[in-house]
Design a protein around this motif. Structure first.
Motif, short mmCIF file in Angstrom:
data_model
loop_
_atom_site.label_atom_id
_atom_site.label_comp_id
_atom_site.label_asym_id
_atom_site.label_seq_id
_atom_site.Cartn_x
_atom_site.Cartn_y
_atom_site.Cartn_z
N CYS A 41 0.70 -1.29 -0.16
CA CYS A 41 -0.10 0.00 -0.19
C CYS A 41 0.72 1.32 -0.06
N ARG A 42 2.15 1.14 0.66
CA ARG A 42 2.87 2.40 0.85
C ARG A 42 3.44 2.60 -0.69
N ALA A 43 4.24 1.61 -1.30
CA ALA A 43 4.67 1.76 -2.53
C ALA A 43 3.49 2.24 -3.65
N ALA A 44 2.18 1.64 -3.45
CA ALA A 44 1.14 2.00 -4.43
C ALA A 44 0.59 3.52 -4.12
N GLY A 45 0.75 4.04 -3.10
CA GLY A 45 0.12 5.10 -2.50
C GLY A 45 -1.37 4.91 -1.97
N HIS A 46 -1.68 3.65 -1.50
CA HIS A 46 -3.10 3.55 -0.98
C HIS A 46 -2.99 3.68 0.29
N GLU A 47 -4.31 3.99 0.83
CA GLU A 47 -4.37 3.97 2.36
C GLU A 47 -4.86 2.75 2.79
N PRO A 48 -3.79 2.17 3.69
CA PRO A 48 -4.13 0.74 4.01
C PRO A 48 -5.14 0.57 4.94
N PRO A 49 -6.00 -0.61 5.07
CA PRO A 49 -7.07 -0.79 5.88
C PRO A 49 -6.41 -1.03 7.29
N SER A 50 -7.31 -1.22 8.45
CA SER A 50 -6.63 -1.63 9.51
C SER A 50 -6.30 -3.22 9.55
N LYS A 51 -5.74 -3.63 10.43
CA LYS A 51 -5.12 -5.00 10.62
C LYS A 51 -6.51 -5.94 10.76
N GLY A 52 -7.45 -5.45 11.55
CA GLY A 52 -8.82 -6.22 11.78
C GLY A 52 -9.35 -6.24 10.27
N GLU A 53 -9.67 -5.10 9.53
CA GLU A 53 -10.26 -5.15 8.25
C GLU A 53 -9.49 -6.18 7.24
N TYR A 54 -8.25 -6.02 7.28
CA TYR A 54 -7.53 -6.78 6.38
C TYR A 54 -7.69 -8.34 6.73
N LEU A 55 -7.54 -8.72 7.92
CA LEU A 55 -7.64 -9.99 8.21
C LEU A 55 -9.24 -10.51 7.94
N ALA A 56 -10.01 -9.78 8.12
CA ALA A 56 -11.60 -10.24 7.88
C ALA A 56 -11.63 -10.38 6.37
N GLN A 57 -11.23 -9.34 5.63
CA GLN A 57 -11.15 -9.51 4.05
C GLN A 57 -10.34 -10.72 3.62
N PHE A 58 -9.04 -10.76 4.22
CA PHE A 58 -8.25 -11.89 3.67
C PHE A 58 -8.98 -13.56 4.11
N PHE A 59 -9.86 -13.68 5.05
CA PHE A 59 -10.20 -14.93 5.52
C PHE A 59 -11.27 -15.13 4.78
N GLU A 60 -12.25 -14.17 4.38
CA GLU A 60 -13.40 -14.19 3.70
C GLU A 60 -12.92 -14.70 2.31
N SER A 61 -12.04 -14.03 1.82
CA SER A 61 -11.62 -14.29 0.42
C SER A 61 -10.87 -15.71 0.32
N LYS A 62 -10.29 -16.32 1.26
CA LYS A 62 -9.78 -17.68 1.59
C LYS A 62 -10.93 -18.95 1.33
N GLY A 63 -12.05 -18.24 2.11
CA GLY A 63 -13.11 -19.18 2.05
C GLY A 63 -13.76 -19.37 0.62
N LYS A 64 -13.44 -18.65 -0.34
CA LYS A 64 -14.02 -18.89 -1.55
C LYS A 64 -13.03 -19.84 -2.34
N GLY A 65 -11.97 -19.94 -1.86
CA GLY A 65 -10.94 -20.77 -2.66
C GLY A 65 -11.50 -22.31 -2.68
N VAL A 66 -10.97 -22.95 -3.75
CA VAL A 66 -11.34 -24.39 -4.11
C VAL A 66 -10.08 -25.21 -3.63
N ARG A 67 -10.23 -26.40 -2.77
CA ARG A 67 -9.40 -27.49 -2.37
C ARG A 67 -9.75 -28.64 -3.42
N CYS A 68 -8.80 -29.13 -3.89
CA CYS A 68 -9.29 -30.38 -4.67
C CYS A 68 -9.41 -31.71 -4.02
N CYS A 69 -9.85 -32.63 -4.59
CA CYS A 69 -10.29 -33.88 -4.02
C CYS A 69 -8.76 -34.55 -3.72
#
Lengths: 69, 678
Positions: A41-69
Motif C-alpha cells: 500500500c505504501r509503494a502504491a500510495g493507497h490508504e491501508p485498511p486496519s489489521k482487523g479489516e485486512y484479516l476479515a477480508q483475507f479470511f473471507e476471500s480464502k473461504g471462496k478458494g477451491v481445495r481439490c479432491c
C-alpha cells in the motif's frame, strides 16, 4: 513501466519470494501477511485498511478458494 | 552442459526408466522391490518435464516473459501478487493434492500394481499435467479468469452455464464420496473418532487465536494446533482402552453419517475464520509434512510389493472392491494422480493470479501435477505392500468377499479370520474387515512402512499410533475439502438462484446462506447415506460415479483448452489437448454406459434395480430408487458433457472453416518490468 511486487520492486524481490523466508512460508501456506500488504500500500500510495479489516477480508476471500479432491 | 553430455545424461535417464518398466512388465510371480516402480516413474517424469513440457511451453503456448502477468499488472497485494515460483509451486500443490491421489490408486490396486501405475505415469505426462498447464496458461492470459468464465467467453454462453452446472453436480458427488471414505474409516473406531472429534475444538481455538487473541498470528496458532492434534492422537489410544469412554466414541456408520451432515452444515454457515481457515492451515501443514515423510520412508526401506502385477480381476471384471474390467474402470478409478478435472478449477483460481513470469507456469502447472502423480505412485506402493488377502478383506463387504473367495484362493490370496484379528489388534482397532474406501488400507500400508522405519532406527514400532496418525491425516484433509466444497457449492447455488431472485444471490444474507447450505448438504448427505446403507459397500457405486464426473470435468477443461488453441491459430498443435480429450471421452462414456446399462447386476444400475424388483428384502425399494437415481446422475453427467463437446466441435469447425472470425479474449499485451530487469 515499473511495478511494485509484494516485497519491494522488480525481479530481485520476486525471485526471493517476498522479503524473506517468513513471507515465502506465509505465501506458500496461504497465510495473511499484513506487513507485506502495508509495504504494498505504501509503494502504491493507497490508504491501508486496519489489521482487523485486512484479516476479515483475507479470511473471507480464502473461504471462496477451491481445495481439490 | 555440452550437447554430448546432455545426450548422454538424458539417454541414460531414458534407458534407466525403460529398463525399470521392462522389469515391472516382464516379472511374473517374483517379489519385486518398490524401487523399480519409483525408478520407472521418476525417470518418466524427468524426461517428460525436460522435453514435452518444454515443447508445450515454447512451441504450443509460446510463453513470453516479456508479457506482464496478471499478478504484475493487477497487483493488489492480496489476490494478485507476483510470487516466487518455488513458493507458488508449494501453494499450488497444497491446493491440488487431496485424498484423490491417495485413495484412487489404493482402490485400483484390485487389478494389480501394473495397470494403475502405468495409467498414473502415462496419464499424467500426456493428460493430467497437460490439462493443468493448458488451463493455467489460458487463465494466465485472461487475468486469472475461471474455467466457467473462459468457457462462456471462448465457446459460448450456454457452454459457460453448462460448465457451471457440471461443476455443481460434480461437487455434490465428490463430497459424498469423500465423506463416505471418512465414515468407513471412523465407524466402530473410538480412537479414530475421538482424534477427529478433537480437531473441531482445536480448530475453533486456533480460529479464536489468530483472529481475536493474536490477530494474524497464523503460524503460532498452527503450531499450537499441531501440538494439540498430536496430543489428541495419543490420548485417543488411551480413550479406546477405557471401556466406558470407548463406548462414547464407538458409533455405527449411520450415526457418523448424521454427524458428518451436521458438521458440513455448521462449517458452511459459520464465519470462515472460525472453523474453515484454521482447519485448512492445519491440514495443509500435516499434508505436506506427511507426504514428504512417506516419500522418504519409502525411499529408505524400499518395501517389497506383495500384490502381483496383474490380478484375475483385471479381466474377470468381478472384483470385490468394485465391479468392472480393467478397461475402462482402472482409468476412472484413478482420476487425481493421472488426470483430474477438479484441478482446472485451481489452475483457473488462485494460482494464475500469483505467477510472476509466464515461463513459471511450466514448472507450476506441469511440474505440480507430476508431483501429484508421484504421490499416487506412493499410495499404490503402500497398498501393494499389503498382503493381497488382507487388502481384499479390508476393501469389500463380507458378502463380497465370500462371492470372490474362489477366485481369491485360486490366485493364492489367502486370508483367515485369525490374520485379520491379529492385524486389527496390531492397529489398535476392533476389526479391519469391510473397511472399504481405500483410506484404512492405505493407513495400514503407511503404518507398516513408518513402523519399519522407526524399528530400523532402533525405536518402537508404534504401529497402532502410526495407523491412527495416517487415518487422522487422511480424515483431516478430507474434512477440509468437505468444508470448502460445501461452501463453494453454496456460493454457486446462490449465484445461480440469484439470476432469478437477486436477494438470494447476496452471499451475506443469512436466510439465503442457511437455505443454500442446507440444499448442498442435503444433496451430498443423501448420496452419502445411500453409500453407507448400500449392501455392496457404497464405494462400488459411488466411486465410479465420482471418477466419471471428475474425468468429464477434465473433458470440459480440455474442450476449453482446445478451443483457445484453435482460436490462437495453433491448430496444428491441437493434438496435445485433443489426444487426452479423446481418451477421456472414450473411457468415461464407456464406463458411464456400462454403469447404467450393463446386464450384470453387480455393475449396471438398471440391472441391479431389476434384480431387486419384487424382492421382499428390507430396504429393497430404497435400493431400487437409489439405482434409478444413480442412473439419472450418470446420464445427466454424460449428457451435459456431450452438449459441451458438440458445442465446442461446432465452434472449432466454424473457426477452422473461416465461417466465424476467431476472437481470442486475451488481456492486452503489456510489457513486463521484470523482463527488463531492475
Amino acid at each position: 513501466m515499473r511495478l511494485v511486487t509484494d516485497g519491494g520492486s522488480g525481479r530481485q524481490k520476486t525471485a526471493q519470494g517476498g522479503t524473506g523466508w517468513r513471507h515465502a512460508l506465509r505465501r506458500m501456506f496461504g497465510m495473511p501477511d499484513y506487513d507485506a500488504y502495508l509495504e504494498h500500500c505504501r509503494a502504491a500510495g493507497h490508504e491501508p485498511p486496519s489489521k482487523g479489516e485486512y484479516l476479515a477480508q483475507f479470511f473471507e476471500s480464502k473461504g471462496k478458494g477451491v481445495r481439490c479432491c | 552442459m555440452t550437447r554430448l553430455a546432455s545426450i548422454l545424461l538424458w539417454g541414460g535417464i531414458s534407458a534407466l526408466g525403460a529398463g525399470a518398466f521392462g522389469v515391472l512388465a516382464l516379472s511374473r510371480g517374483e517379489t519385486l522391490s518398490a524401487a523399480w516402480l519409483l525408478t520407472a516413474a521418476v525417470c518418466t517424469y524427468a524426461v517428460a518435464y525436460r522435453f514435452y513440457s518444454k515443447f508445450l511451453a515454447a512451441r504450443v503456448f509460446g510463453l513470453d516473459d516479456r508479457r506482464a502477468t496478471p499478478a504484475e499488472r493487477c497487483n493488489n497485494g492480496r489476490d494478485y501478487v507476483p510470487t516466487n515460483k518455488w513458493v507458488l509451486y508449494g501453494h499450488h500443490f497444497a491446493a491440488i493434492a487431496g485424498a484423490g491421489p491417495l485413495v484412487g490408486p489404493v482402490l485400483a490396486a484390485q487389478f494389480g500394481f501394473l495397470p494403475g501405475t502405468l495409467w498414473l505415469v502415462i496419464g499424467v505426462v500426456l493428460g493430467g499435467a497437460v490439462q493443468d498447464f493448458t488451463i493455467l496458461f489460458c487463465s494466465l492470459r485472461r487475468d486469472g479468469k475461471s474455467l466457467g468464465q473462459m468457457a462462456k467467453e471462448e465457446i459460448n454462453h450456454s457452454a459457460g452455464i453448462t460448465g457451471m452446472l457440471a461443476v455443481l453436480f460434480i461437487m455434490i458427488i465428490l463430497l459424498a464420496v469423500l465423506a463416505l471414505i471418512v465414515v468407513n474409516a471412523l465407524k466402530a473406531s473410538p480412537w479414530g473418532l475421538f482424534t477427529i472429534a478433537c480437531t473441531v475444538p482445536i480448530a475453533l481455538l486456533m480460529g479464536w487465536w489468530m483472529k481475536r487473541w493474536r490477530p494474524g498470528k497464523v503460524g503460532e496458532a498452527s503450531i499450537a494446533g499441531a501440538v494439540l492434534l498430536l496430543g489428541a492422537l495419543v490420548a485417543g489410544g488411551w480413550v479406546a482402552a477405557q471401556p466406558h469412554l470407548a463406548s462414547a466414541f464407538t458409533h455405527s456408520a449411520t450415526a457418523i453419517t448424521w454427524m458428518m451432515v451436521a458438521y458440513g452444515f455448521v462449517a458452511s454457515v459459520l464465519p470462515v475464520w472460525m472453523l474453515l481457515c484454521p482447519r485448512d492451515y492445519l491440514s495443509t501443514f500435516l499434508k505436506i509434512t506427511t507426504i514428504l515423510v512417506l516419500a522418504l520412508a519409502i525411499l529408505v526401506i524400499l518395501p517389497p510389493l506383495k500384490m502381483p502385477a496383474l490380478t484375475p480381476f483385471a479381466s474377470l471384471g468381478e472384483g470385490p472392491v468394485f465391479a468392472g474390467k480393467l478397461f475402462p474402470f482402472a482409468f476412472i478409478t484413478i482420476a487425481c494422480g493421472a488426470i483430474s478435472g477438479f484441478h482446472s478449477l485451481v489452475a483457473s483460481g488462485t494460482t494464475p493470479k500469483m505467477i510472476a513470469r509466464e515461463s513459471d507456469a511450466r514448472f507450476i502447472g506441469y511440474g505440480g501435477m507430476l508431483m501429484e502423480s508421484f504421490v499416487g505412485v506412493m499410495a499404490m506402493i503402500a497398498a501393494c505392500t499389503l498382503d493381497p488377502g488382507v487388502y481384499f478383506a479390508m476393501n469389500t463387504t463380507p458378502t463380497g468377499l465370500a462371492q470372490a473367495s474362489q477366485v481369491l484362493s485360486q490366485a493364492g490370496f489367502v486370508v483367515t479370520p485369525d490374520i485379520m484379528h491379529q492385524l486389527a489388534n496390531q492397529m489398535g482397532e476392533q476389526t479391519l474387515i469391510a473397511r472399504s474406501g481405500g483410506a484404512p488400507s492405505l493407513a495400514v500400508g503407511m503404518a507398516q512402512i513408518f513402523a519399519s522405519v522407526s524399528s530400523a532406527l532402533g525405536g518402537r514400532t508404534l504401529t497402532a499410533l502410526w495407523y491412527h496418525f495416517a487415518i487422522m491425516f487422511e480424515a483431516l484433509f478430507i474434512l477440509t475439502t468437505i468444508d470448502t466444497g460445501t461452501r463453494v457449492g453454496r456460493f454457486m447455488l446462490q449465484e445461480i438462484v440469484g439470476h432469478v431472485w437477486p436477494r438470494f444471490g447476496e452471499t451475506s444474507w443469512y436466510p439465503s446462506v442457511l437455505a443454500s447450505s442446507a440444499v448442498i448438504v442435503a444433496g451430498w448427505g443423501y448420496f452419502l447415506y445411500q453409500g453407507v446403507v448400500d449392501p455392496l459397500g457404497g464405494i462400488n457405486s459411488l466411486w465410479p460415479l465420482f471418477g466419471i464426473s471428475n474425468q468429464l470435468l477434465a473433458a470440459v477443461a480440455l474442450c476449453v483448452g482446445t478451443t483457445i488453441l484453435i482460436k490462437m491459430g495453433r491448430q496444428r498443435f491441437a493434438w496435445v489437448t485433443l489426444t487426452p480429450l479423446a481418451w477421456l471421452v472414450t473411457v468415461t462414456m464407456t464406463a458411464g454406459w456400462q454403469k447404467v446399462f450393463s446386464a450384470d447386476p453387480k455393475l449396471g444400475f438398471l440391472a441391479h434395480a431389476a434384480s431387486l424388483t419384487g424382492s421382499t428384502l428390507p430396504g429393497a425399494q430404497r435400493l431400487v430408487f437409489n439405482d434409478r437415481l444413480n442412473t439419472f446422475v450418470a446420464l445427466l453427467f454424460m449428457t451435459v458433457v456431450t452438449v459441451l463437446i458438440v458445442t465446442s466441435v461446432r465452434e472449432w469447425w466454424l473457426v477452422l472453416s473461416k465461417r466465424k472470425v476467431a476472437v481470442v479474449h486475451e488481456a492486452p499485451f503489456v510489457e513486463s518490468a521484470y523482463a527488463a530487469g531492475d
